[in-house]
Design an enzyme around this catalytic site. Structure first.
Site, PDB file in Angstrom:
ATOM      1  N   GLY A  80       0.825  -1.212   0.000  1.00 27.82           N
ATOM      2  CA  GLY A  80       0.000   0.000   0.000  1.00 27.82           C
ATOM      3  C   GLY A  80       0.856   1.258   0.000  1.00 27.82           C
ATOM      4  O   GLY A  80       0.388   2.337   0.356  1.00 27.82           O
ATOM      5  N   GLY A  81       2.103   1.114  -0.442  1.00 19.84           N
ATOM      6  CA  GLY A  81       3.023   2.263  -0.449  1.00 19.84           C
ATOM      7  C   GLY A  81       2.757   3.253  -1.566  1.00 19.84           C
ATOM      8  O   GLY A  81       3.423   4.287  -1.647  1.00 19.84           O
TER       9      GLY A  81
ATOM     10  N   ASP B 247      -0.572  -8.202  -6.147  1.00 20.69           N
ATOM     11  CA  ASP B 247      -1.801  -8.259  -5.356  1.00 20.69           C
ATOM     12  C   ASP B 247      -1.501  -9.090  -4.114  1.00 20.69           C
ATOM     13  O   ASP B 247      -1.355 -10.316  -4.195  1.00 20.69           O
ATOM     14  CB  ASP B 247      -2.906  -8.905  -6.200  1.00 20.69           C
ATOM     15  CG  ASP B 247      -4.230  -9.008  -5.453  1.00 20.69           C
ATOM     16  OD1 ASP B 247      -4.261  -8.741  -4.230  1.00 20.69           O
ATOM     17  OD2 ASP B 247      -5.226  -9.366  -6.098  1.00 20.69           O
TER      18      ASP B 247
ATOM     19  N   SER C  56      -6.332  -0.145  13.007  1.00 14.13           N
ATOM     20  CA  SER C  56      -7.324   0.930  12.903  1.00 14.13           C
ATOM     21  C   SER C  56      -7.932   1.136  14.285  1.00 14.13           C
ATOM     22  O   SER C  56      -7.916   0.218  15.119  1.00 14.13           O
ATOM     23  CB  SER C  56      -8.426   0.510  11.931  1.00 14.13           C
ATOM     24  OG  SER C  56      -9.532   1.379  12.019  1.00 14.13           O
TER      25      SER C  56
ATOM     26  N   TYR D  10     -15.006  -4.946   8.348  1.00 10.91           N
ATOM     27  CA  TYR D  10     -13.748  -4.185   8.465  1.00 10.91           C
ATOM     28  C   TYR D  10     -13.221  -4.265   9.900  1.00 10.91           C
ATOM     29  O   TYR D  10     -12.029  -4.525  10.124  1.00 10.91           O
ATOM     30  CB  TYR D  10     -13.978  -2.732   8.039  1.00 10.91           C
ATOM     31  CG  TYR D  10     -12.739  -1.872   8.093  1.00 10.91           C
ATOM     32  CD1 TYR D  10     -11.760  -1.959   7.098  1.00 10.91           C
ATOM     33  CD2 TYR D  10     -12.537  -0.966   9.136  1.00 10.91           C
ATOM     34  CE1 TYR D  10     -10.622  -1.150   7.146  1.00 10.91           C
ATOM     35  CE2 TYR D  10     -11.406  -0.166   9.183  1.00 10.91           C
ATOM     36  CZ  TYR D  10     -10.451  -0.263   8.191  1.00 10.91           C
ATOM     37  OH  TYR D  10      -9.324   0.524   8.243  1.00 10.91           O
TER      38      TYR D  10
ATOM     39  N   ALA E 160     -13.755  -6.558  12.124  1.00 15.80           N
ATOM     40  CA  ALA E 160     -13.252  -7.913  12.389  1.00 15.80           C
ATOM     41  C   ALA E 160     -11.872  -8.109  11.770  1.00 15.80           C
ATOM     42  O   ALA E 160     -10.975  -8.706  12.370  1.00 15.80           O
ATOM     43  CB  ALA E 160     -14.238  -8.948  11.839  1.00 15.80           C
TER      44      ALA E 160
ATOM     45  N   LYS F  74      -9.574  -5.827  11.143  1.00 11.84           N
ATOM     46  CA  LYS F  74      -8.527  -5.065  11.840  1.00 11.84           C
ATOM     47  C   LYS F  74      -8.264  -5.636  13.241  1.00 11.84           C
ATOM     48  O   LYS F  74      -7.136  -5.580  13.734  1.00 11.84           O
ATOM     49  CB  LYS F  74      -8.904  -3.588  11.888  1.00 11.84           C
ATOM     50  CG  LYS F  74      -8.844  -2.922  10.500  1.00 11.84           C
ATOM     51  CD  LYS F  74      -7.435  -3.014   9.902  1.00 11.84           C
ATOM     52  CE  LYS F  74      -7.289  -2.275   8.591  1.00 11.84           C
ATOM     53  NZ  LYS F  74      -5.926  -2.280   8.064  1.00 11.84           N
TER      54      LYS F  74
HETATM   55  N1  LIG Z   1      -7.331   6.466   6.027  1.00 12.76           N
HETATM   56  C1  LIG Z   1      -7.891   6.146   7.167  1.00 12.76           C
HETATM   57  O1  LIG Z   1      -8.753   6.878   7.699  1.00 12.76           O
HETATM   58  C2  LIG Z   1      -7.502   4.888   7.884  1.00 12.76           C
HETATM   59  C3  LIG Z   1      -7.922   4.743   9.222  1.00 12.76           C
HETATM   60  C4  LIG Z   1      -7.573   3.600   9.913  1.00 12.76           C
HETATM   61  C5  LIG Z   1      -6.826   2.622   9.283  1.00 12.76           C
HETATM   62  N2  LIG Z   1      -6.461   2.787   7.981  1.00 12.76           N
HETATM   63  C6  LIG Z   1      -5.680   1.712   7.371  1.00 12.76           C
HETATM   64  O2  LIG Z   1      -4.478   2.258   6.884  1.00 12.76           O
HETATM   65  C7  LIG Z   1      -4.043   1.522   5.741  1.00 12.76           C
HETATM   66  C8  LIG Z   1      -3.764   2.497   4.602  1.00 12.76           C
HETATM   67  O3  LIG Z   1      -4.956   3.181   4.314  1.00 12.76           O
HETATM   68  P1  LIG Z   1      -4.981   4.463   3.362  1.00 12.76           P
HETATM   69  O4  LIG Z   1      -5.979   5.373   3.936  1.00 12.76           O
HETATM   70  O5  LIG Z   1      -3.596   4.892   3.092  1.00 12.76           O
HETATM   71  O6  LIG Z   1      -5.643   3.781   2.057  1.00 12.76           O
HETATM   72  P2  LIG Z   1      -5.521   4.138   0.498  1.00 12.76           P
HETATM   73  O7  LIG Z   1      -5.102   5.533   0.311  1.00 12.76           O
HETATM   74  O8  LIG Z   1      -6.791   3.645  -0.093  1.00 12.76           O
HETATM   75  O9  LIG Z   1      -4.319   3.200   0.032  1.00 12.76           O
HETATM   76  C9  LIG Z   1      -4.457   1.813   0.074  1.00 12.76           C
HETATM   77  C10 LIG Z   1      -3.230   1.208  -0.562  1.00 12.76           C
HETATM   78  O10 LIG Z   1      -3.334  -0.224  -0.474  1.00 12.76           O
HETATM   79  C11 LIG Z   1      -3.087  -0.771  -1.778  1.00 12.76           C
HETATM   80  N3  LIG Z   1      -3.806  -2.035  -1.893  1.00 12.76           N
HETATM   81  C12 LIG Z   1      -5.122  -2.259  -1.680  1.00 12.76           C
HETATM   82  N4  LIG Z   1      -5.410  -3.546  -1.922  1.00 12.76           N
HETATM   83  C13 LIG Z   1      -4.252  -4.144  -2.302  1.00 12.76           C
HETATM   84  C14 LIG Z   1      -3.910  -5.453  -2.700  1.00 12.76           C
HETATM   85  N5  LIG Z   1      -4.817  -6.437  -2.762  1.00 12.76           N
HETATM   86  N6  LIG Z   1      -2.624  -5.723  -3.021  1.00 12.76           N
HETATM   87  C15 LIG Z   1      -1.684  -4.729  -2.966  1.00 12.76           C
HETATM   88  N7  LIG Z   1      -1.955  -3.472  -2.592  1.00 12.76           N
HETATM   89  C16 LIG Z   1      -3.235  -3.176  -2.282  1.00 12.76           C
HETATM   90  C17 LIG Z   1      -3.584   0.322  -2.736  1.00 12.76           C
HETATM   91  O11 LIG Z   1      -3.038   0.220  -4.040  1.00 12.76           O
HETATM   92  P3  LIG Z   1      -3.848  -0.539  -5.233  1.00 12.76           P
HETATM   93  O12 LIG Z   1      -5.308  -0.211  -5.057  1.00 12.76           O
HETATM   94  O13 LIG Z   1      -3.253  -0.010  -6.491  1.00 12.76           O
HETATM   95  O14 LIG Z   1      -3.578  -1.987  -5.047  1.00 12.76           O
HETATM   96  C18 LIG Z   1      -3.045   1.558  -2.025  1.00 12.76           C
HETATM   97  O15 LIG Z   1      -1.671   1.714  -2.292  1.00 12.76           O
HETATM   98  C19 LIG Z   1      -5.164   0.522   5.442  1.00 12.76           C
HETATM   99  O16 LIG Z   1      -4.819  -0.733   5.993  1.00 12.76           O
HETATM  100  C20 LIG Z   1      -6.355   1.099   6.167  1.00 12.76           C
HETATM  101  O17 LIG Z   1      -7.292   0.111   6.524  1.00 12.76           O
HETATM  102  C21 LIG Z   1      -6.767   3.908   7.265  1.00 12.76           C
END
Ligand SMILES: NC(=O)c1ccc[n+]([C@@H]2O[C@H](COP(=O)([O-])OP(=O)(O)OC[C@H]3O[C@@H](n4cnc5c(N)ncnc54)[C@H](OP(=O)(O)O)[C@@H]3O)[C@@H](O)[C@H]2O)c1
Length: 250
Positions: free
Chosen positions: A14-15, A64, A142, A155, A157, A159
């Protein structure tokens, strides 16, 4: 900021977006080499452009991580290009809102495959590459793992499982590898932009329950990720760290 990450090799699932991309930026500024993992090559190329760090500092691995084969591709590419891993950040994740009675089996499976299975198997394939003392895994949980959130039980569950996995791996891999979990509250990333675009609530309504009066910024989570990964942080393992503007302090 000097986190002591100079020369470290980091893999960030997710970088290519949001929290993972912010962590990559901070690690590179500190002298680390990062591998950004994501499915979309468009997002990968765009992320490399944003980082503007050169191929010796940042690479994109298209994979993936919800499949074991995808996780193995990541490990193989990093093994070939860097030979070892010092830091793994499991930030790839997806968010879905649906009340229990509406969650379909495929939707449940998708969330579990990315958030839990992907984290689990990426740890499995990267751990053998963590050959140097002081390696570190940072899972992204989360606030939904620490308290109930309305309308997203699958979601929550997933996390919760990430927190439990973190604690289990911290025990199994001590003292060789430290394993910790960073639990953000709402953060202004594309994930949250998509939630807001659905129109069910505004950013002001989202911010309302936060004691600090706002949602977080990706760099605020990235800073904690880098601090946890830092060799200066050598006594922390199995920790679950809330970075949520005080949300779960209530
Ligand atoms: N933003 C928030 O409010 C929040 C709050 C609590 C926790 N989190 C957690 O923080 C983490 C990052 O969230 P974010 O807000 O940065 O999300 P984001 O901006 O939607 O980024 C998600 C990243 O994960 C990658 N990804 C998703 N499915 C994938 C797969 N099957 N294989 C490889 N890469 C995959 C995406 O790239 P591709 O789609 O191109 O694969 C993207 O780089 C997540 O685990 C999320 O649950 C976020």
């Amino acid at each position: 900021m000097n986190y002591g990450l100079g020369g470290k090799i980091a893999v960030i699932s997710g970088g290519t977006s949001g929290i993972g991309l912010a962590a990559a930026k901070m690690m590179i500024a500190d002298g680390a080499r990062v591998f950004l993992v994501g499915r979309s090559s468009e997002r990968g190329i765009s992320a490399l452009g944003i980082l503007d760090a050169g191929p010796e500092a940042a690479s994109f691995v298209q994979a993936d991580i919800s499949t074991v084969a995808g996780c193995r591709e990541v490990a193989e590419k990093v093994r070939q290009e860097a030979g070892r891993v010092d830091i793994l950040v499991n930030s790839a994740g997806i968010y879905r809102e649906d009340w229990l009675e509406l969650v379909r089996e495929e939707e449940f499976q998708e969330i579990m495959d990315v958030n839990v299975k992907g984290t689990f198997f990426l740890c499995q394939v990267i751990l053998p590459l963590m050959t140097e003392h002081g390696a570190s895994i940072i899972n992204i949980g989360s606030d939904a793992a620490l308290e109930g959130n309305y309308g997203c039980p699958a979601y929550c569950a997933s996390k919760g499982a990430v927190v439990a996995l973190t604690r289990a791996l911290a025990l199994d891999y001590a003292p060789r590898v430290r394993v910790n979990c960073v639990c953000p509250g709402d953060v202004a990333t594309p994930m949250v932009e998509r939630q807001l675009a659905a129109g069910d609530y505004t950013v002001e309504e989202m911010a309302e329950p936060y004691p600090l009066g706002r949602i977080g910024q990706p760099a605020e989570i990235a800073h904690v990720i880098c601090s946890v990964a830092s060799p200066l942080n050598s006594y922390m393992t199995g920790a679950v760290i809330a970075v949520d503007g005080g949300l779960t302090a209530k």
